[in-house]
Design an enzyme around this catalytic site. Structure first.
Site, PDB file in Angstrom:
ATOM      1  N   ASN A  37       7.660   1.794 -16.486  1.00 45.62           N
ATOM      2  CA  ASN A  37       6.821   2.560 -17.121  1.00 45.62           C
ATOM      3  C   ASN A  37       6.840   3.926 -16.876  1.00 45.62           C
ATOM      4  OD1 ASN A  37       3.980   2.697 -18.263  1.00 45.62           O
ATOM      5  ND2 ASN A  37       3.112   1.697 -16.598  1.00 45.62           N
ATOM      6  N   HIS A 122      -7.361  -9.704 -12.420  1.00 45.32           N
ATOM      7  CA  HIS A 122      -8.204  -8.523 -11.963  1.00 45.32           C
ATOM      8  C   HIS A 122      -9.062  -8.293 -12.606  1.00 45.32           C
ATOM      9  CE1 HIS A 122      -3.918  -5.728 -12.505  1.00 45.32           C
ATOM     10  NE2 HIS A 122      -4.088  -6.946 -11.674  1.00 45.32           N
ATOM     11  N   ARG A 147      -7.643 -10.369  -8.032  1.00 50.07           N
ATOM     12  CA  ARG A 147      -7.342  -9.514  -7.449  1.00 50.07           C
ATOM     13  C   ARG A 147      -9.366  -8.386  -7.515  1.00 50.07           C
ATOM     14  NH1 ARG A 147      -3.485  -4.740  -9.033  1.00 50.07           N
ATOM     15  NH2 ARG A 147      -5.193  -3.903  -9.780  1.00 50.07           N
ATOM     16  N   TYR A 159      -7.041   4.619  -8.947  1.00 50.31           N
ATOM     17  CA  TYR A 159      -6.469   4.123  -9.638  1.00 50.31           C
ATOM     18  C   TYR A 159      -6.947   2.488  -9.325  1.00 50.31           C
ATOM     19  CZ  TYR A 159      -1.750   1.959 -11.365  1.00 50.31           C
ATOM     20  OH  TYR A 159      -0.954   1.760 -12.255  1.00 50.31           O
ATOM     21  N   ASP A 210      -5.331  -4.920  -3.832  1.00 49.69           N
ATOM     22  CA  ASP A 210      -4.009  -3.964  -3.706  1.00 49.69           C
ATOM     23  C   ASP A 210      -3.945  -2.739  -3.244  1.00 49.69           C
ATOM     24  OD1 ASP A 210      -1.474  -2.963  -4.529  1.00 49.69           O
ATOM     25  OD2 ASP A 210      -1.585  -3.702  -6.140  1.00 49.69           O
ATOM     26  N   HIS A 212      -1.643  -0.085  -2.627  1.00 51.83           N
ATOM     27  CA  HIS A 212      -0.946   0.206  -3.507  1.00 51.83           C
ATOM     28  C   HIS A 212      -0.930   1.276  -3.160  1.00 51.83           C
ATOM     29  CE1 HIS A 212      -3.828  -0.947  -7.725  1.00 51.83           C
ATOM     30  NE2 HIS A 212      -2.246  -0.484  -7.517  1.00 51.83           N
ATOM     31  N   GLU A 236      -2.511  -6.112  -0.609  1.00 56.69           N
ATOM     32  CA  GLU A 236      -0.511  -6.267  -1.387  1.00 56.69           C
ATOM     33  C   GLU A 236      -0.150  -4.762  -1.243  1.00 56.69           C
ATOM     34  OE1 GLU A 236      -1.117  -6.373  -6.003  1.00 56.69           O
ATOM     35  OE2 GLU A 236       0.406  -5.022  -6.075  1.00 56.69           O
ATOM     36  N   GLU A 262       6.533  -4.978  -5.804  1.00 55.92           N
ATOM     37  CA  GLU A 262       6.102  -4.595  -7.440  1.00 55.92           C
ATOM     38  C   GLU A 262       7.331  -3.578  -7.965  1.00 55.92           C
ATOM     39  OE1 GLU A 262       2.674  -4.141  -7.985  1.00 55.92           O
ATOM     40  OE2 GLU A 262       2.817  -1.876  -7.987  1.00 55.92           O
ATOM     41  N   ARG A 283       6.677  -9.524  -4.486  1.00 56.59           N
ATOM     42  CA  ARG A 283       6.527  -9.201  -6.168  1.00 56.59           C
ATOM     43  C   ARG A 283       7.278  -8.597  -6.767  1.00 56.59           C
ATOM     44  NH1 ARG A 283       1.797  -9.117  -7.492  1.00 56.59           N
ATOM     45  NH2 ARG A 283       1.796  -6.934  -8.350  1.00 56.59           N
ATOM     46  N   HIS A 312       5.166  -9.645  -9.911  1.00 53.38           N
ATOM     47  CA  HIS A 312       4.220  -8.109 -10.722  1.00 53.38           C
ATOM     48  C   HIS A 312       4.410  -9.530 -12.232  1.00 53.38           C
ATOM     49  CE1 HIS A 312       4.761  -4.663 -12.381  1.00 53.38           C
ATOM     50  NE2 HIS A 312       3.142  -4.330 -11.459  1.00 53.38           N
ATOM     51  N   ASP A 316       2.399  -3.644 -17.986  1.00 50.58           N
ATOM     52  CA  ASP A 316       3.432  -2.434 -19.006  1.00 50.58           C
ATOM     53  C   ASP A 316       4.524  -3.085 -18.810  1.00 50.58           C
ATOM     54  OD1 ASP A 316       1.975  -1.678 -16.069  1.00 50.58           O
ATOM     55  OD2 ASP A 316       4.189  -1.598 -15.657  1.00 50.58           O
ATOM     56  N   GLU A 339       1.207 -12.980 -11.285  1.00 54.67           N
ATOM     57  CA  GLU A 339       0.341 -12.005 -11.737  1.00 54.67           C
ATOM     58  C   GLU A 339      -0.415 -11.881 -13.370  1.00 54.67           C
ATOM     59  OE1 GLU A 339       1.129  -7.668 -10.905  1.00 54.67           O
ATOM     60  OE2 GLU A 339      -0.735  -7.465 -11.646  1.00 54.67           O
ATOM     61  N   TRP A 402       1.728   6.871  -3.055  1.00 56.71           N
ATOM     62  CA  TRP A 402       1.452   5.601  -4.304  1.00 56.71           C
ATOM     63  C   TRP A 402       0.699   4.814  -3.300  1.00 56.71           C
ATOM     64  CZ3 TRP A 402       0.102   3.673  -8.486  1.00 56.71           C
ATOM     65  CH2 TRP A 402       0.120   4.719 -10.023  1.00 56.71           C
TER      66      TRP A 402
HETATM   67  C1  CS2 Z   1      -0.381  -2.568 -10.183  1.00 58.62           C
HETATM   68  C2  CS2 Z   1       0.287  -2.284 -11.384  1.00 58.62           C
HETATM   69  O1  CS2 Z   1      -0.399  -4.942 -10.821  1.00 58.62           O
HETATM   70  C3  CS2 Z   1      -0.612  -4.245 -10.069  1.00 58.62           C
HETATM   71  O2  CS2 Z   1      -0.152  -4.930  -9.181  1.00 58.62           O
HETATM   72  O3  CS2 Z   1       0.531  -2.455  -8.674  1.00 58.62           O
HETATM   73  O4  CS2 Z   1      -0.458  -1.696 -12.403  1.00 58.62           O
HETATM   74  C4  CS2 Z   1       1.134  -1.205 -11.287  1.00 58.62           C
HETATM   75  O5  CS2 Z   1       0.342  -0.320 -10.249  1.00 58.62           O
HETATM   76  C5  CS2 Z   1       1.326  -0.585 -12.479  1.00 58.62           C
HETATM   77  O6  CS2 Z   1       2.323  -2.002 -13.165  1.00 58.62           O
HETATM   78  C6  CS2 Z   1       2.985   0.227 -12.343  1.00 58.62           C
HETATM   79  O7  CS2 Z   1       3.198   0.702 -13.542  1.00 58.62           O
HETATM   80 MG    MG Z   2       0.125  -3.821  -7.469  1.00 58.29          MG
END
Ligand code: CS2
Ligand code: MG
Length: 402
Positions: A37, A122, A147, A159, A210, A212, A236, A262, A283, A312, A316, A339, A402
């Site tokens: 991605n 989600h 989630r 995000y 999550d 992040h 997460e 991930e 993940r 993960h 994407d 997921e 991030w």
């Molecule tokens: C996220 C994703 O799915 C998840 O747990 O963290 O949205 C992740 O940020 C994206 O796949 C990054 O490309």
């Molecule tokens: Mg994630």
């Protein structure tokens, strides 16, 4: 069976995907996902310039040798671009092998360890009340694990949370969007959110969250401890995972289960986390973690140390990766959860597949190989469009994690 010809297909049916097609001298072909991605074209060039010329003529069945040849031969080991490119070749060869033997891939990975694969979805809302509505919708669709993410009141965007009425998609067209971040506001809202969810929906639902990668180890420890009364399935990416040692501090403070990985591309990104039992769920995916050959070794190491998988599965990762993950999920003894962020209907038309969802569980299907096809004609109608993941800044303008 020999590799004769290899193609890289880049398409954007609602979002970008890179797919590797490996043809053999037996008239069958295998598919591999090569999507990274926001850095898609780097992998395309890596494959076209440096990998494809090296694999033509090799034996499809020698997956271990081809993997070692591409990994060791690069000299520049690891890293997401290299490992995604190797993963694409590896997936395609396993797909080909299973097709040649006329079995679904999971039969070559140890067979079935379970009948179906537990998945989580989600639920994202612009604020906690909207998030509760989204949780309810997903329960009605049959999900057993959800989630839960919420927009933070007082922050312009978060995000992982889409605007009301829109679907959340990790990348956006054009150059990276900028989000605002405020740790204090985030830390004050999340425990309240989970209190509301448990009060409304009870104890049975499996809940995940999550973070992040945005907290410091001690902030993450505070969050994980404050979430303990709500019994999360996992928290997460509580901290940035570049420093594996951070997780030692977290572990000393909380019993909330931790998931991470991930963005890992190798077992060397997580060997400490696994062998010191600093995490509960790994993940790292088949796509960014070097393919089936490398993820099998990593998952088997995790099994010995009581760490389970939680691959993960965001949008994407193409349906090719979703299928590969589901074959692994069905067969790995230490599978935990998968997921599942469903792709748009157009993506499923470009990549018709055998996997299915029912009542909160998935199954990879019993077609031979991975059980995924690519509709080239349709794919050809949607050319690549630059799109990026966003960046975060604190309210004073500091670039944030991030
Ligand atoms: C996220 C994703 O799915 C998840 O747990 O963290 O949205 C992740 O940020 C994206 O796949 C990054 O490309
Ligand atoms: Mg994630």
């Amino acid at each position: 069976m020999k590799i004769t010809r290899t193609e890289v297909i880049v398409c954007s049916p609602t979002r970008n995907f890179v797919t590797l097609v490996v043809h053999s001298d037996q008239g069958i072909y295998g598919l591999g996902d090569a999507t990274l991605n926001g850095r898609e074209m780097a992998v395309v060039s890596y494959l076209e310039e440096h990998v494809i010329p090296c694999i033509t003529g090799r034996n499809v069945f020698d997956t271990e040798d081809v993997w070692q040849y591409l990994y060791k031969g690069a000299y520049w080991k690891r890293g997401p671009v290299t490992m995604t490119a190797i993963a694409a070749v590896d997936m395609a060869l396993w797909d080909l092998k299973a097709k040649a033997l006329n079995v679904p891939l999971y039969q070559l990975l140890g067979g079935k360890s379970r009948e179906r694969v537990l998945v989580y979805c989600h639920a994202n809302g612009i604020d906690p009340h909207h998030t509760l509505e989204e949780v309810e919708k997903h329960i009605e669709q049959g999900y057993k694990a959800i989630r839960v993410q919420s927009g933070i009141p007082g922050m312009s965007g978060t995000y992982g949370v889409a605007k009301k009425g829109e679907k959340y998609e990790p990348a956006a067209p054009g150059l990276p969007h900028e989000y605002e971040w405020n740790t204090e506001k985030y830390l004050s809202i999340v425990p309240r959110l989970f209190e509301m969810v448990r009060k409304k929906f009870g104890e049975e639902l499996l809940l995940l969250h999550d973070a992040h990668h945005r907290l410091s180890p001690i902030e993450a420890a505070r969050l994980a401890r404050e979430l303990e009364p709500y019994h999360l399935f996992w928290l997460e990416d509580p901290v940035s995972e570049e420093l594996q040692e951070s997780f030692r501090l977290l572990r000393r403070h909380t019993t909330t289960p931790i998931a991470v990985g991930e963005i890992f591309s190798s077992v060397y990104d997580c060997h400490l986390l696994i062998t010191e039992q600093l995490i509960d769920y790994l993940r790292m995916t088949v796509l960014h973690g070097g393919g089936i050959t490398h993820i099998l070794k990593t998952a088997h190491l995790a099994e010995i140390f009581n760490v389970r998988t939680g691959f993960h599965g965001a949008t994407d990762l193409s349906p090719v990766t979703m299928a590969a993950s589901l074959h692994l999920d069905l067969s790995l003894h230490n599978f935990g959860i998968q997921e599942y962020m469903p792709h748009e209907p157009l993506v499923n038309e470009v990549f018709p597949h055998a996997y299915t969802f029912k009542d909160g569980y998935m199954h990879p299907g019993d077609a031979s190989g991975l059980g995924v096809e690519i509709n080239r004609e349709l794919a050809g109608k949607y050319p690549y469009k630059p799109a990026y993941l966003p960046v975060n800044r604190r309210d004073d303008g500091t670039m944030w994690n991030w």
